[in-house]
Design a protein around this motif. Structure first.
Motif, mmCIF file in Angstrom:
data_model
loop_
_atom_site.group_PDB
_atom_site.id
_atom_site.type_symbol
_atom_site.label_atom_id
_atom_site.label_comp_id
_atom_site.label_asym_id
_atom_site.label_seq_id
_atom_site.Cartn_x
_atom_site.Cartn_y
_atom_site.Cartn_z
ATOM 1 N N LEU A 82 4.878 -12.329 -15.880
ATOM 2 C CA LEU A 82 5.587 -13.363 -16.623
ATOM 3 C C LEU A 82 6.941 -13.637 -15.974
ATOM 4 O O LEU A 82 7.725 -12.706 -15.753
ATOM 5 N N PRO A 83 7.205 -14.884 -15.627
ATOM 6 C CA PRO A 83 8.512 -15.190 -15.030
ATOM 7 C C PRO A 83 9.639 -14.939 -16.033
ATOM 8 O O PRO A 83 9.474 -15.117 -17.230
ATOM 9 N N VAL A 84 10.763 -14.501 -15.504
ATOM 10 C CA VAL A 84 11.976 -14.225 -16.267
ATOM 11 C C VAL A 84 11.821 -12.973 -17.132
ATOM 12 O O VAL A 84 12.644 -12.055 -17.081
ATOM 13 N N ALA A 85 10.735 -12.879 -17.919
ATOM 14 C CA ALA A 85 10.579 -11.755 -18.841
ATOM 15 C C ALA A 85 10.241 -10.453 -18.124
ATOM 16 O O ALA A 85 10.726 -9.383 -18.507
ATOM 17 N N ASP A 86 9.403 -10.545 -17.087
ATOM 18 C CA ASP A 86 8.930 -9.341 -16.411
ATOM 19 C C ASP A 86 9.678 -9.102 -15.101
ATOM 20 O O ASP A 86 10.014 -10.044 -14.376
ATOM 21 N N SER A 87 9.888 -7.811 -14.826
ATOM 22 C CA SER A 87 10.409 -7.385 -13.528
ATOM 23 C C SER A 87 9.522 -6.246 -13.028
ATOM 24 O O SER A 87 8.977 -5.474 -13.826
ATOM 25 N N TYR A 96 0.995 8.533 -13.112
ATOM 26 C CA TYR A 96 2.196 8.747 -13.920
ATOM 27 C C TYR A 96 3.442 8.190 -13.233
ATOM 28 O O TYR A 96 4.542 8.711 -13.410
ATOM 29 N N ALA A 97 3.255 7.138 -12.457
ATOM 30 C CA ALA A 97 4.399 6.526 -11.769
ATOM 31 C C ALA A 97 5.438 6.019 -12.771
ATOM 32 O O ALA A 97 6.643 6.109 -12.530
ATOM 33 N N THR A 98 4.990 5.486 -13.899
ATOM 34 C CA THR A 98 5.924 4.995 -14.927
ATOM 35 C C THR A 98 6.783 6.128 -15.467
ATOM 36 O O THR A 98 7.997 5.984 -15.641
ATOM 37 N N SER A 99 6.152 7.285 -15.719
ATOM 38 C CA SER A 99 6.896 8.433 -16.230
ATOM 39 C C SER A 99 7.952 8.899 -15.231
ATOM 40 O O SER A 99 9.085 9.226 -15.615
ATOM 41 N N VAL A 100 7.592 8.938 -13.944
ATOM 42 C CA VAL A 100 8.544 9.366 -12.917
ATOM 43 C C VAL A 100 9.709 8.388 -12.839
ATOM 44 O O VAL A 100 10.866 8.786 -12.692
ATOM 45 N N LEU A 101 9.399 7.089 -12.938
ATOM 46 C CA LEU A 101 10.456 6.081 -12.874
ATOM 47 C C LEU A 101 11.384 6.172 -14.076
ATOM 48 O O LEU A 101 12.610 6.114 -13.945
ATOM 49 N N ALA A 115 0.841 -1.193 0.000
ATOM 50 C CA ALA A 115 0.000 0.000 0.000
ATOM 51 C C ALA A 115 0.876 1.243 0.000
ATOM 52 O O ALA A 115 1.918 1.294 0.659
ATOM 53 N N GLY A 116 0.463 2.268 -0.739
ATOM 54 C CA GLY A 116 1.258 3.487 -0.847
ATOM 55 C C GLY A 116 2.265 3.448 -1.968
ATOM 56 O O GLY A 116 3.064 4.379 -2.097
ATOM 57 N N SER A 117 2.240 2.393 -2.767
ATOM 58 C CA SER A 117 3.174 2.263 -3.891
ATOM 59 C C SER A 117 2.422 1.819 -5.139
ATOM 60 O O SER A 117 1.308 1.293 -5.069
ATOM 61 N N VAL A 118 3.051 2.039 -6.274
ATOM 62 C CA VAL A 118 2.561 1.555 -7.567
ATOM 63 C C VAL A 118 3.672 0.732 -8.195
ATOM 64 O O VAL A 118 4.835 1.160 -8.199
ATOM 65 N N GLY A 119 3.325 -0.464 -8.695
ATOM 66 C CA GLY A 119 4.321 -1.319 -9.327
ATOM 67 C C GLY A 119 4.411 -1.065 -10.820
ATOM 68 O O GLY A 119 3.400 -1.098 -11.522
ATOM 69 N N VAL A 120 5.609 -0.783 -11.294
ATOM 70 C CA VAL A 120 5.834 -0.583 -12.733
ATOM 71 C C VAL A 120 6.434 -1.865 -13.297
ATOM 72 O O VAL A 120 7.510 -2.300 -12.866
ATOM 73 N N VAL A 121 5.733 -2.476 -14.240
ATOM 74 C CA VAL A 121 6.165 -3.741 -14.838
ATOM 75 C C VAL A 121 6.999 -3.450 -16.079
ATOM 76 O O VAL A 121 6.548 -2.751 -16.994
ATOM 77 N N LYS A 122 8.228 -3.986 -16.074
ATOM 78 C CA LYS A 122 9.096 -3.876 -17.249
ATOM 79 C C LYS A 122 9.262 -5.259 -17.858
ATOM 80 O O LYS A 122 9.582 -6.225 -17.159
ATOM 81 N N ARG A 123 9.048 -5.335 -19.147
ATOM 82 C CA ARG A 123 9.240 -6.592 -19.868
ATOM 83 C C ARG A 123 10.488 -6.458 -20.722
ATOM 84 O O ARG A 123 10.513 -5.716 -21.694
ATOM 85 N N PHE A 124 11.521 -7.177 -20.303
ATOM 86 C CA PHE A 124 12.833 -7.059 -20.932
ATOM 87 C C PHE A 124 13.285 -5.594 -20.963
ATOM 88 O O PHE A 124 13.842 -5.117 -21.957
ATOM 89 N N GLY A 125 13.031 -4.878 -19.853
ATOM 90 C CA GLY A 125 13.481 -3.497 -19.709
ATOM 91 C C GLY A 125 12.532 -2.447 -20.217
ATOM 92 O O GLY A 125 12.752 -1.255 -19.992
ATOM 93 N N ARG A 153 3.162 -1.821 -18.090
ATOM 94 C CA ARG A 153 1.932 -1.550 -17.341
ATOM 95 C C ARG A 153 2.268 -1.211 -15.897
ATOM 96 O O ARG A 153 3.425 -1.310 -15.470
ATOM 97 N N GLN A 154 1.207 -0.802 -15.178
ATOM 98 C CA GLN A 154 1.343 -0.487 -13.761
ATOM 99 C C GLN A 154 0.454 -1.415 -12.940
ATOM 100 O O GLN A 154 -0.602 -1.851 -13.406
ATOM 101 N N LEU A 155 0.899 -1.714 -11.729
ATOM 102 C CA LEU A 155 0.160 -2.601 -10.842
ATOM 103 C C LEU A 155 -0.281 -1.826 -9.606
ATOM 104 O O LEU A 155 0.520 -1.103 -8.994
#
Length: 302
Positions: free
Chosen positions: A88-93, A132-137, A64-74, A78-80
């Protein structure tokens, strides 16, 4: 914690599958042993182990209080929202970006409009816009404070302080604070940083200026004391004049009420109270009569 649990379940499932797949055969006499491996018998354990293993690699929880930014191979895809998720294992971080309120307290020296050196400390409460958490990251590397927030505040201090004389910075502090807040909010908006509140935590000046202010305040206090003393003296003088005038009026009123009959009455009252009826044997003076007799005689003539 959940990932560790899935990993343990995967190990347990693989162990069960191996246990089921290993077959030990003995001859009838019990002397020779032959071990064989039958994967089909442990298929259930192996499949379950693979499932749990991939779950351990793909399961994630966003606090809580955070947003997850999903990167697929960098590449961000999307945001969580806060809560449990599978990726996706391995592909997503997943990289969490805090959207809670944070506090920064930078300070800076600036010159006032009358060229006095002023050090100001500003406290800013801000948060990252969750949309806009992805943009900030990506654009700020999740380091908005050092990259844009602190520089914006320091620039605001210099720009707004230069508009006011040093005395105005003290007397019009709310106006100065609003000017800094407006400046910072406009600078941070393009970066999707929301400035919540701005406070001027401290204003400090040079030692010479502070000494001048102290001397001025002392002079003002002495002047006020002298004025108050003068007013007190005037009031006391007026009171004495009023008392003297009142006493004079009382004496005049008392004198206007004195008559021969009143004097005769007061003499008789005195004689009745203090005189034993004997006249003095010796009389000093040239009048030849007692004063009280004069009073009685005056009353008789009336």
């Amino acid at each position: 914690m959940a990932n560790f649990l899935f990993f343990l379940l995967a190990l347990a499932s693989f162990g069960y599958g191996i246990y089921r797949a290993v077959v030990i055969m003995r001859d009838p006499r019990g002397e020779d042993k032959r071990i064989s491996f039958a994967p089909a018998r442990g298929a259930v354990g192996f499949v379950a182990g693979l499932v749990f293993f991939f779950m351990a690699l793909s399961f994630t929880v966003i606090d809580a209080g955070s947003v997850g930014v999903v990167k697929r191979f960098g590449n961000p895809v999307r945001q969580l929202a806060p809560g449990p998720h599978f990726v996706l294992p391995v592909a997503d971080s997943v990289t969490p970006v805090s959207v809670q309120t944070r506090i920064v307290k930078p300070s800076e020296e600036a010159a006032s409009h009358d060229l006095q050196v002023v050090r100001a400390e500003i406290t800013l409460a801000y948060h990252v816009d969750a949309l806009y958490a992805t943009s900030v990251l990506v654009n700020l590397n999740d380091d908005a404070e050092n990259r844009v927030i602190n520089p914006a505040i320091l620039e605001a201090i210099k720009a707004v302080t230069a508009r006011y004389d040093v005395q105005q910075l003290i007397s019009e502090r709310p106006k100065v604070r609003d000017g800094i807040e407006e400046f910072v909010r406009a600078r941070l908006e393009p970066y999707h940083i929301v400035a919540e509140t701005t406070s001027i935590t401290n204003f400090s000046f040079s030692k010479d200026f502070e000494a001048a202010i102290e001397a001025k305040v002392t002079a003002q206090q002495l002047a006020e004391k002298a004025t108050n003393d003068l007013k007190r003296i005037e009031i006391e003088a007026n009171q004495k004049v009023a008392a003297a005038e009142g006493e004079a009026k009382a004496l005049a009123a008392q004198k206007s009420q004195i008559t021969a009959e009143l004097l005769q009455l007061r003499t008789i009252e005195m004689m009745d109270k203090h005189w034993d009826g004997h006249l003095p044997e010796t009389i000093v003076g040239t009048g030849g009569a007692l004063p009280m007799m004069d009073v009685l005689a005056a009353g008789h003539r009336k």
